[in-house]
Design an enzyme around this catalytic site. Structure first.
Site, PDB file in Angstrom:
ATOM      1  CB  SER A 294      -0.971  -0.022   1.186  1.00 21.23           C
ATOM      2  OG  SER A 294      -1.966   0.966   1.044  1.00 21.23           O
TER       3      SER A 294
ATOM      4  CG  ASP B 200      -5.772  -1.609  -4.865  1.00 27.82           C
ATOM      5  OD1 ASP B 200      -6.379  -0.970  -3.983  1.00 27.82           O
ATOM      6  OD2 ASP B 200      -4.623  -2.056  -4.699  1.00 27.82           O
TER       7      ASP B 200
ATOM      8  CG  HIS C 267      -5.136  -2.428  -0.716  1.00 29.10           C
ATOM      9  ND1 HIS C 267      -4.622  -1.736  -1.788  1.00 29.10           N
ATOM     10  CD2 HIS C 267      -4.628  -1.832   0.401  1.00 29.10           C
ATOM     11  CE1 HIS C 267      -3.851  -0.752  -1.337  1.00 29.10           C
ATOM     12  NE2 HIS C 267      -3.835  -0.804  -0.018  1.00 29.10           N
TER      13      HIS C 267
END
Length: 398
Positions: free
Chosen positions: A173, A271, A338
């Site tokens: 991330s 995502d 994610h």
């Protein structure tokens, strides 16, 4: 087929139970020497990391994984983080369980299990790019992410990374974005003889308009870069960049081509963070018509899925032409997810996500060790039965 799938899931469940029973809990280390350098978290506390030492043939190999956790883009949002684990090392847990790409078990992490593995904690809110000297006494906020990055790297070099033979900078991330932004500087810190590569997991955030037509993420990133004084620490950015355009240097699609070091992009084409916060931020969905869809992709209407298919095409366009297969690895699956490297379920188990029957861990390992070039892009949703699509809790009902 149903019976085979049942046994695959059952086997995976047994492995997970064994994994949790043998979990490797790693203690936190505070970089106290960083404080005099002003290399501190948002609240002024020292940076921190967790180190699991390498062993056997991996004793001189290093995997440095950068934690994620979004960003703060102004005084208000940074103050909201200041007294949490994302703004203060004082609020971080003292031990972390290492799994997935950080596992020390060969059966769960075949490529990197015996390496020195580090998880660098994230407490600056700028993907380790900020550097503002002045601290406002009214807020006591420290925007020092770039200094934190350097201070932690200096400590790791002193602990043996200066002798690295192989090294991988990875992140999830906001940490995945940081692994792109700092890829070449990581390479420059290590011996010229070392094999050094970078992996970005769910860090390839794209510049796309939201469903209302607004440039929401572009404005947000511009505020992040401005608040943290990040421009001078971003690849290809200069202090002479036009006002309002600083965010361009924060988007990988505009600068990943110029990264000289080998880079692997691991990302879901749908995502879940980007769908929820870039394509359909709350401000663009005032009537909440996307509420259920964002929680569970199976609840999306055909019209919503069509919009998400458009997002996928824009994402694929943003990763097109990044480089040759040897210099740019790609694993772009069609999952609603994610971060897929940190969890054992998605990194490497019998039922983990695969492309062309290759799980993520094998793809990354083959690419790092030059066993094969990897540039794999999935077919559109819902074609991939190996996906672990995230189903989010409905917090509005709490």
């Amino acid at each position: 087929m149903l019976c085979a799938n049942f046994y695959t899931w059952a086997y995976a469940l047994i492995l997970l139970i064994l994994l949790k029973a043998e979990a490797n809990f790693v203690d936190i280390t505070y970089v106290e020497s960083a404080i005099p350098k002003g290399a501190v978290c948002l609240d002024g506390s020292p940076p921190a990391y967790h180190l699991s030492p390498g062993f056997g043939s991996g004793v001189n190999n290093w995997l440095v994984h950068l934690e994620g956790g979004g960003w703060c883009n102004n005084i208000t949002t940074c103050l909201a983080r200041k007294n949490t684990r994302l703004g203060s090392s004082r609020q971080m847990v003292k031990q972390l369980a290492f799994s997935g790409i950080l596992s020390d078990t060969q059966a769960f992490n075949p490529g990197f299990y015996n390496w020195n593995k580090v998880k660098v904690r994230y407490c600056d809110g700028s993907s380790f790019t900020g550097d503002v000297e002045r601290v406002d006494p009214a807020t006591d906020l420290h925007y020092r992410g770039a200094r934190v990055w350097l201070a932690v790297m200096e400590e790791l070099l002193a602990r043996g990374m200066s002798k690295a033979e192989n090294a991988l900078l990875s992140g999830c991330s906001a940490g995945g974005l940081a692994s792109i932004l700092h890829c070449d500087s990581f390479r420059d810190l290590l011996p010229a003889s070392a094999k050094v590569k970078c992996l970005s997991d769910a860090g390839y955030f794209i510049n796309v308009k939201d469903i209302s037509g607004a440039e929401h993420i572009k404005a947000f990133y511009n505020d992040v870069v401005t608040t943290h004084g990040s421009t001078k620490n971003l690849p290809l950015c200069t202090s002479m960049i036009e006002p309002g355009m600083a965010s361009i240097c924060f988007f990988p699609q505009y600068m990943a081509q110029e990264i000289e070091s080998p880079l692997f992009i691991l990302n879901a084409a749908y995502d879940s963070w980007q769908i929820k916060n870039i394509l359909v931020p709350t401000v663009a969905d005032r009537h909440g018509s996307w509420h259920d869809c964002k929680l569970d992709i199976k609840l999306c209407s055909s019209a919503q899925l069509q919009i998400m298919q458009g997002f996928r095409l824009e994402f694929l366009n943003a990763v097109t032409g990044l480089g040759t297969p040897s210099s740019r690895g790609l694993f772009i699956n069609s999952c609603y997810a994610h971060c897929q490297s940190e969890m054992q379920e998605t990194w490497f188990l019998p039922n983990s996500p695969m492309l062309d029957k290759i799980p993520i861990a094998v793809a990354v390992g083959d690419w790092f060790y030059n066993r094969s070039a990897i540039q794999k892009i999935d077919c559109p949703y819902p074609c991939d039965s190996t996906c672990h699509n995230t189903v989010f809790e409905d917090k509005s009902e709490a």
